[in-house]
Design an enzyme around this catalytic site. Structure first.
Site, PDB file in Angstrom:
ATOM      1  CD  GLN A  57      -1.425  -0.294   3.615  1.00  0.00           C
ATOM      2  OE1 GLN A  57      -2.608  -0.055   3.374  1.00  0.00           O
ATOM      3  NE2 GLN A  57      -1.012  -0.611   4.813  1.00  0.00           N
ATOM      4  CG  ASP A  87      -8.966   0.968   0.356  1.00  0.00           C
ATOM      5  OD1 ASP A  87     -10.150   1.333   0.230  1.00  0.00           O
ATOM      6  OD2 ASP A  87      -8.512   0.491   1.413  1.00  0.00           O
ATOM      7  CD  GLN A 128      -7.974  -5.222   4.564  1.00  0.00           C
ATOM      8  OE1 GLN A 128      -7.083  -5.088   5.390  1.00  0.00           O
ATOM      9  NE2 GLN A 128      -8.576  -4.199   4.025  1.00  0.00           N
ATOM     10  CE  LYS A 174      -8.661  -2.199   8.189  1.00  0.00           C
ATOM     11  NZ  LYS A 174      -8.199  -2.077   6.818  1.00  0.00           N
ATOM     12  CB  CYS A 206      -0.402   1.402   7.809  1.00  0.00           C
ATOM     13  SG  CYS A 206      -1.759   2.505   8.275  1.00  0.00           S
TER      14      CYS A 206
END
Length: 415
Positions: free
Chosen positions: A171, A235, A326, A328, A358
């Site tokens: 990302q 995204d 996703q 997460k 992140c």
């Protein structure tokens, strides 16, 4: 094998916690900060340094194994848990979780997780705590059995030892152009993320976003090695729905337009719209998936917001309300549930992307690699941070080391 002591150490996440609602509502950037009034509970400013809490399990042989707790970048948004509060998390862990940890057999992974995370008196163990504790327990079980964490997952879920790499997705964060170049030069499998999280980045009618998609493909051809052909994953943080409306047909039309702009590439569009609830998200995403499939589009949609827990993943997968989930990891909770989520996706013919945030740490990223490889997820996130280099190194190197160990183990068993 028992745990004889527990250590708790405050730490840093690799990026920042951001107030998504304030950013969606038009908060402007000034350098690295956002200017404006926070809109989500717990945020003192729109952007805050991410924090973490490390938990160390002291085993009876005096080995200490660790796991890290934190929440995701956009805490409190899309049905997620509130912002991570280190003091509150530390207090709950000390009072409720530590006594349970001192009373389990650390050599039995799933059994240990079940006992530690059991709801008692309607007090659920917060998902951030489950995430960190389950990492530490996985490392403990692996240490005690002299195996890798991936092998413990394979053993517990009756899976064959994996042989293949899981594609890695990077990302970009806000430094989009520089980070795209880095990704291409490193031949990343899936790129670039793009952080299309504001009207300024999406543009009127999505034109700014379309221009960026075309630029990424042009840059890929200019800088990429011969034969390099990554999956393109963007995204958009709900901005297709924000800008052109929440009608599934219109959203599907726009996604097809994106795919038609760059023929020959597989396009993933993450979070095309936020319909306000898990039920509405499932209903409308299922319509978008059906339209795209009936058209034979090369575009795939990826669900993130409103699909947080293992049960949410199950609902989306069974309804075929996405092409790719996703998973997460801090929102799912126990990393054992991340493994279960991948397997639920596979059972229902839906793609499984082991993501996360992140804001995570090197330890949580490495544990995620073992679960991703053990379950043979369709892709996994390079994390933590937004700098590309560090995250790609942490996740890529851990995967390479793991597969080397598994190949050696396999060769010894054959011999």
């Amino acid at each position: 094998m028992q745990i004889k002591d527990v250590l708790l150490v405050p730490g840093n996440g690799a990026f920042f916690y951001d107030d998504q609602e304030a950013i969606r509502s038009g908060a402007m950037q000034d350098g690295f900060i956002y200017v404006g009034v926070p809109a989500t509970a717990g945020f003192e400013s729109i952007r805050l340094p991410a924090s973490s809490l490390s938990l160390g399990l002291v085993l009876t042989d005096d080995t200490v194994v660790w796991g890290d707790m934190m929440s995701v970048q956009y805490s409190g948004a899309g049905g997620r848990y509130p912002l991570f509060d280190t003091d509150q998390i530390s207090d709950f862990t000390s009072r409720v979780v530590v006594p349970r940890l001192l009373d389990i057999d650390a050599s039995l992974y799933l059994d240990a997780c079940a006992k530690v995370f059991e709801n008692r008196g309607h007090k659920a163990v917060p998902l951030a705590i489950q995430y960190g504790v389950s990492q530490a327990l996985l490392r403990a079980t692996a240490h005690l059995h002299r195996k890798t964490m991936a092998e413990i997952i394979c053993s517990e879920f009756d899976l064959p030892l994996p042989k293949h790499k899981v594609p890695i997705y990077c990302q970009s964060g806000d430094a989009r152009e520089i980070n795209v170049d880095k990704m291409i030069l490193k031949s990343v499998d899936v790129l670039p993320h793009g952080l299309i999280n504001s009207r300024q980045k999406f543009g009127q009618g999505g034109q700014t976003f379309l221009d960026f998609v075309k630029w990424v493909t042009t840059r890929t051809r200019e800088l990429g090695r011969p034969g390099y052909h990554p999956v393109l994953h963007f995204d958009v943080y709900g901005w297709i729905g924000q800008e052109i409306g929440l009608e599934p047909q219109s959203i599907a039309d726009f996604i097809c337009k994106v795919a038609d702009t760059v023929p020959g590439f597989t396009i993933n569009i993450e979070s095309p719209a936020d319909f306000g609830s898990t039920h509405a998200q499932i209903e409308n995403y299922a319509k978008i998936v059906s339209i795209l499939d009936n058209r034979g589009s090369s575009a795939r949609i990826v669900v993130d917001e409103r699909c947080n827990t293992l049960e949410d993943v199950r609902l989306f997968a069974e309804a075929k309300a996405t092409h790719l989930v996703q998973i997460k990891t801090p929102d799912v909770g126990s990393i054992a549930d991340t493994a279960r989520a991948v397997l639920v996706c596979k059972e229902n013919g839906v793609g499984a992307y082991v993501g996360g945030s992140c804001t995570e740490t090197d330890l949580s990223a490495q544990a995620s690699v073992h679960v991703s490889v053990a379950t043979q997820a369709d892709m996994m996130l390079a994390k933590p941070g937004m700098g590309v280099d560090e995250a790609y190194s942490i996740v890529g190197n851990e995967q390479n080391r793991l597969l080397a160990m598994l190949n050696r183990r396999r060769a010894k068993n054959v011999g």
